[in-house]
Design a protein around this motif. Structure first.
Motif, PDB file in Angstrom:
ATOM      1  N   ALA A 140       0.827  -1.210   0.000  1.00  0.00           N
ATOM      2  CA  ALA A 140       0.000   0.000   0.000  1.00  0.00           C
ATOM      3  C   ALA A 140       0.860   1.258   0.000  1.00  0.00           C
ATOM      4  O   ALA A 140       0.533   2.251  -0.654  1.00  0.00           O
ATOM      5  N   ILE A 141       1.981   1.230   0.712  1.00  0.00           N
ATOM      6  CA  ILE A 141       2.884   2.383   0.737  1.00  0.00           C
ATOM      7  C   ILE A 141       3.449   2.639  -0.651  1.00  0.00           C
ATOM      8  O   ILE A 141       3.497   3.778  -1.127  1.00  0.00           O
ATOM      9  N   GLN A 142       3.883   1.575  -1.304  1.00  0.00           N
ATOM     10  CA  GLN A 142       4.478   1.731  -2.629  1.00  0.00           C
ATOM     11  C   GLN A 142       3.453   2.245  -3.643  1.00  0.00           C
ATOM     12  O   GLN A 142       3.794   3.005  -4.546  1.00  0.00           O
ATOM     13  N   ARG A 143       2.206   1.829  -3.496  1.00  0.00           N
ATOM     14  CA  ARG A 143       1.176   2.235  -4.448  1.00  0.00           C
ATOM     15  C   ARG A 143       0.604   3.615  -4.128  1.00  0.00           C
ATOM     16  O   ARG A 143       0.462   4.461  -5.012  1.00  0.00           O
ATOM     17  N   PHE A 144       0.288   3.884  -2.859  1.00  0.00           N
ATOM     18  CA  PHE A 144      -0.402   5.111  -2.474  1.00  0.00           C
ATOM     19  C   PHE A 144       0.560   6.279  -2.264  1.00  0.00           C
ATOM     20  O   PHE A 144       0.199   7.447  -2.376  1.00  0.00           O
ATOM     21  N   ASP A 145       1.823   5.963  -1.933  1.00  0.00           N
ATOM     22  CA  ASP A 145       2.851   6.987  -1.735  1.00  0.00           C
ATOM     23  C   ASP A 145       2.420   8.030  -0.700  1.00  0.00           C
ATOM     24  O   ASP A 145       2.303   9.211  -1.011  1.00  0.00           O
ATOM     25  N   PRO A 146       2.200   7.607   0.545  1.00  0.00           N
ATOM     26  CA  PRO A 146       1.688   8.545   1.554  1.00  0.00           C
ATOM     27  C   PRO A 146       2.748   9.528   2.031  1.00  0.00           C
ATOM     28  O   PRO A 146       3.950   9.262   1.960  1.00  0.00           O
ATOM     29  N   ASP A 147       2.271  10.679   2.545  1.00  0.00           N
ATOM     30  CA  ASP A 147       3.146  11.623   3.241  1.00  0.00           C
ATOM     31  C   ASP A 147       3.359  11.193   4.687  1.00  0.00           C
ATOM     32  O   ASP A 147       4.347  11.594   5.313  1.00  0.00           O
ATOM     33  N   LEU A 148       2.417  10.402   5.219  1.00  0.00           N
ATOM     34  CA  LEU A 148       2.474  10.012   6.629  1.00  0.00           C
ATOM     35  C   LEU A 148       1.642   8.749   6.818  1.00  0.00           C
ATOM     36  O   LEU A 148       0.647   8.529   6.120  1.00  0.00           O
ATOM     37  N   ILE A 149       2.060   7.920   7.775  1.00  0.00           N
ATOM     38  CA  ILE A 149       1.295   6.729   8.153  1.00  0.00           C
ATOM     39  C   ILE A 149       0.730   6.943   9.552  1.00  0.00           C
ATOM     40  O   ILE A 149       1.465   7.294  10.481  1.00  0.00           O
ATOM     41  N   LEU A 150      -0.573   6.748   9.693  1.00  0.00           N
ATOM     42  CA  LEU A 150      -1.248   6.793  10.992  1.00  0.00           C
ATOM     43  C   LEU A 150      -1.440   5.350  11.420  1.00  0.00           C
ATOM     44  O   LEU A 150      -2.236   4.615  10.824  1.00  0.00           O
ATOM     45  N   MET A 151      -0.709   4.918  12.427  1.00  0.00           N
ATOM     46  CA  MET A 151      -0.564   3.498  12.762  1.00  0.00           C
ATOM     47  C   MET A 151      -1.268   3.140  14.066  1.00  0.00           C
ATOM     48  O   MET A 151      -1.092   3.814  15.086  1.00  0.00           O
ATOM     49  N   ASP A 152      -2.058   2.070  14.033  1.00  0.00           N
ATOM     50  CA  ASP A 152      -2.644   1.528  15.253  1.00  0.00           C
ATOM     51  C   ASP A 152      -1.591   0.667  15.953  1.00  0.00           C
ATOM     52  O   ASP A 152      -0.728   0.067  15.299  1.00  0.00           O
ATOM     53  N   LEU A 153      -1.669   0.592  17.269  1.00  0.00           N
ATOM     54  CA  LEU A 153      -0.676  -0.170  18.028  1.00  0.00           C
ATOM     55  C   LEU A 153      -1.033  -1.645  18.087  1.00  0.00           C
ATOM     56  O   LEU A 153      -0.214  -2.512  17.792  1.00  0.00           O
ATOM     57  N   HIS A 154      -2.262  -1.935  18.493  1.00  0.00           N
ATOM     58  CA  HIS A 154      -2.656  -3.325  18.714  1.00  0.00           C
ATOM     59  C   HIS A 154      -3.431  -3.863  17.520  1.00  0.00           C
ATOM     60  O   HIS A 154      -4.554  -3.446  17.253  1.00  0.00           O
ATOM     61  N   MET A 155      -2.797  -4.789  16.803  1.00  0.00           N
ATOM     62  CA  MET A 155      -3.437  -5.441  15.666  1.00  0.00           C
ATOM     63  C   MET A 155      -3.119  -6.927  15.728  1.00  0.00           C
ATOM     64  O   MET A 155      -2.030  -7.310  16.163  1.00  0.00           O
ATOM     65  N   PRO A 156      -4.040  -7.782  15.312  1.00  0.00           N
ATOM     66  CA  PRO A 156      -3.779  -9.230  15.363  1.00  0.00           C
ATOM     67  C   PRO A 156      -2.696  -9.633  14.364  1.00  0.00           C
ATOM     68  O   PRO A 156      -2.609  -9.095  13.269  1.00  0.00           O
ATOM     69  N   GLY A 157      -1.885 -10.576  14.787  1.00  0.00           N
ATOM     70  CA  GLY A 157      -0.853 -11.108  13.898  1.00  0.00           C
ATOM     71  C   GLY A 157       0.429 -10.304  13.917  1.00  0.00           C
ATOM     72  O   GLY A 157       1.466 -10.776  14.367  1.00  0.00           O
ATOM     73  N   LEU A 158       0.371  -9.059  13.474  1.00  0.00           N
ATOM     74  CA  LEU A 158       1.566  -8.220  13.373  1.00  0.00           C
ATOM     75  C   LEU A 158       1.235  -6.878  13.989  1.00  0.00           C
ATOM     76  O   LEU A 158       0.490  -6.083  13.410  1.00  0.00           O
ATOM     77  N   ASP A 159       1.748  -6.620  15.198  1.00  0.00           N
ATOM     78  CA  ASP A 159       1.365  -5.380  15.867  1.00  0.00           C
ATOM     79  C   ASP A 159       2.071  -4.178  15.237  1.00  0.00           C
ATOM     80  O   ASP A 159       2.959  -4.309  14.395  1.00  0.00           O
ATOM     81  N   GLY A 160       1.645  -2.969  15.659  1.00  0.00           N
ATOM     82  CA  GLY A 160       2.136  -1.747  15.040  1.00  0.00           C
ATOM     83  C   GLY A 160       3.625  -1.545  15.178  1.00  0.00           C
ATOM     84  O   GLY A 160       4.280  -1.061  14.248  1.00  0.00           O
ATOM     85  N   MET A 161       4.196  -1.904  16.328  1.00  0.00           N
ATOM     86  CA  MET A 161       5.627  -1.697  16.526  1.00  0.00           C
ATOM     87  C   MET A 161       6.448  -2.598  15.610  1.00  0.00           C
ATOM     88  O   MET A 161       7.438  -2.165  15.017  1.00  0.00           O
ATOM     89  N   ARG A 162       6.036  -3.863  15.503  1.00  0.00           N
ATOM     90  CA  ARG A 162       6.779  -4.773  14.625  1.00  0.00           C
ATOM     91  C   ARG A 162       6.639  -4.333  13.170  1.00  0.00           C
ATOM     92  O   ARG A 162       7.602  -4.390  12.389  1.00  0.00           O
TER      93      ARG A 162
END
Length: 623
Positions: free
Chosen positions: A116-138
């Motif tokens: 998604a980063i490569q396609r959308f080319d964002p200026d900034l990512i707004l990241m959630d911390l707790h997500m199943p499987g792969l958390d925000g920090m990882r």
């Protein structure tokens, strides 16, 4: 495979009709741009800003005639990628940012963020911390491992009030964190201010294309290009002195323990320390954990002493990582005298890297490059004279699978009929500088075989070993992508084998190569795997599909400790979505131990010996 949510959530039409507490006016996002004074003129004239007709992605690559940032960088709306698995929270943030005139896209599946980063080319990512499987920090750590995303702002939006967790968020490589629940005005201001600062940096004039930047603007160290230019000059002028390659040990373990941001600060401190020790000699950072320094006008008798001084000085320094925690760094130092007569900086750099590999094996951690004698060089060249032949060995699924797949094994038929193995040919090719040519020949033969089998209706997958020196060449990546496309080959039919020992040293280079080839579907296998802190960390850092265990694990049936170790690796690999291959399986007891451990594939003489034919019956294979 579970169906993914769409990368971008559409705006709810009903939401547009509902009144909001805060509704910013049109072009509200322009309040934070430095050229906002021109807004009135633009709106009055009715003409769009210059460059507004460019595609969004073009702002990342378009440049002005003077080599500066893209002209529309300050004109285009801010672009925010929202990484959030809670649909309600995602829609809330997207609605607020859309209302402020920004473009916001939601990605609910962590596995799809890099794409998604490569396609959308964002200026900034707004990241959630707790997500199943792969958390925000990882996930943030994985993003930061991509060189082109190291400066991309990442802001966490979390309801976790724990100050320690917030500290860990910043250590993982994030730029800031916001606490839920958050007022819309606060969210807009925090996001916009961060993007404004980033765009302001991009608007700074870039150096002229034909001018070589001498020092890095942040670290003050010499740039890699400039230093190699100095090496070329020193060689042309027959200057006495030496070139030194300093490799920091346990780099992957340090990064895994302290996080990307802390690791980068640590390497920056290490570079500054080396610059002080070796002053006035210039020092450049080559990759994630290695440095290069050029010492001119130093008598060759003093080169070893200088290498010892670099290593000892680095080891004596205590570096603060976080809070009051300090670490001391071990290193290996390889060096070469300039008087050897290298044709250019490239061969000199390769010589110092090879000597650093030798230094890792010595207790003193220092080694000098010793050029091969004329006799040795002639013998190595003679080894490479002959006809390339490829052999194959089936890789069979333990649970049964009709997919035909083989390991490609290099052979070289000499004029006298002698057949040389890869173990004899590859070292000679590396020592004589012909490894890239050899690798390309092997890969081309493999791709031709895949294309022929596709045409005959009997597709297969081939595992092909390649040297990191070959994969580091920009032209090789381009050639491979073009060849796969020209032959209409499905990229998933090609698996490139990366040896663990090579991957530990060249992790950054290999990660960049893997990233480029993933778009074509090419897969990667980490071979000769031995568990350990650095090797385990590598499983997370490279986009792998397979892991091939070291040959010693074939004896797991006779060693309880080895059997437990094998099971641990298989469990870890499966948690990461990787498939595991057991090799050199010669008897039923070894195969049974692999099966009990949960192995996915086995190869070895028990299944089928190495041969030149590709006629193994995978459909009826019984293990």
């Amino acid at each position: 495979m579970a169906a993914r949510e769409p990368a971008s959530l559409p705006e709810d039409p009903a939401a547009r009709q509902r009144p909001r507490v805060e509704t910013p006016p049109p072009h509200y996002w322009r309040r934070w741009t430095q050229d906002a004074k021109d807004e009135a003129t633009t709106m009055a004239s009715g003409k769009p800003p210059a460059g507004s007709d460019l595609p969004a992605k073009a702002k990342a690559t378009a440049t002005t005639a003077k080599g500066g940032p893209p002209e529309d960088a300050a004109e285009s709306p801010y672009r925010i990628l929202i990484v959030e698995d809670d649909r309600t929270q995602a829609l809330f943030a997207q609605s607020v940012l859309h209302g402020a005139g920004m473009k916001a896209e939601v990605q609910m599946q962590p596995e799809g963020v890099i794409d998604a980063i490569q396609r959308f080319d964002p200026d900034l990512i707004l990241m959630d911390l707790h997500m199943p499987g792969l958390d925000g920090m990882r996930l943030t750590s994985l993003i930061r491992q991509q060189p082109q995303f190291q400066l991309l702002p990442i802001v966490f939006l979390t309801g976790d009030p724990d100050p320690e967790r917030q500290f860990e968020v910043l250590e993982s490589g994030a730029d800031d964190f916001l606490t839920k629940p958050i007022r819309p005005r606060h969210l807009i201001a925090a996001v916009s201010n961060r993007i404004q600062r980033t765009r302001a940096q991009l608007r700074q004039p870039a150096p002229q294309a034909n001018a070589m930047l001498r020092s890095h603007p942040e670290t003050g160290l010499a740039t890699r290009g400039w230093l190699l230019q100095q090496v070329d000059q020193a060689l042309q002028e027959s200057t006495v002195g030496g070139l030194f390659f300093v490799e920091i040990a346990s780099a992957l373990g340090l990064r895994e323990r302290y996080g990307y941001a802390a690791f980068e600060r640590l390497m920056s401190q290490a570079g500054s320390c080396l610059a002080r020790i070796g002053a006035p000699a210039p020092v450049a950072r080559l990759n994630d954990n290695s440095f290069l320094t050029l010492m001119r006008d130093l008598d060759e008798s003093g080169l070893d002493q200088h290498a010892q001084r670099l290593r000892a000085g680095l080891a004596e320094q205590a570096f603060t990582v976080r809070d009051e925690e300090q670490v001391q760094l071990r290193s290996a130092v390889g060096y070469t005298a300039l008087s050897i007569g290298f044709e250019g900086a490239g061969p000199a750099l390769e010589a110092t890297e090879r000597s650093a590999l030798q230094a890792r094996l010595h207790s003193e951690g220092v080694a000098a490059y010793v050029p091969p004698s004329d006799t040795e060089a002639q013998e190595r060249m003679a080894l490479l004279e002959g006809q390339l032949e490829l052999a194959y060995q089936p890789i069979v699924a333990v649970a049964g699978n009709e997919q035909a797949q083989y390991q490609v094994l290099l052979r070289l038929r000499q004029p006298d009929g002698t057949l040389l193995s890869a173990g004899q040919v590859v070292p000679a090719a590396e020592a004589s500088g012909r490894i890239a040519d050899l690798d390309q020949q092997v890969m081309e033969h493999a791709l031709d075989m895949i294309a022929q089998r596709n045409a005959s209706g009997t597709p297969l997958r081939l595992f092909v070993s390649q040297s990191p020196r070959t994969l580091a060449r920009e032209v090789f990546a381009e050639w491979l992508l073009q060849t796969i496309a020209a032959r209409s080959i499905d990229g998933t039919s090609v698996v490139i084998d990366l040896r663990l020992g090579d991957a530990l040293i060249h992790s950054v280079t290999l990660a960049e190569f893997c990233r480029r080839l993933m778009g074509a579907g090419v897969q990667f296998c980490l071979s000769q795997f031995e568990p350990g802190p650095e090797a385990d960390a590598l499983l997370n850092q490279l986009p792998l599909g397979y892991v091939r265990m070291a040959a010693r694990f074939a004896g797991a049936h006779a060693d309880a400790q080895l059997r437990d170790q094998l099971r641990g690796v298989i469990d870890q690999a499966h948690r990461l979505g990787l498939q595991v291959i057991g090799q050199q399986i010669e008897d039923p007891q070894a195969a049974a131990a692999m099966w009990m451990g949960g192995i996915d594939y086995i190869q070895g003489n028990l299944v089928h010996s190495v041969g030149t034919d590709l006629d193994f019956d995978f459909q009826n294979a019984v293990l």
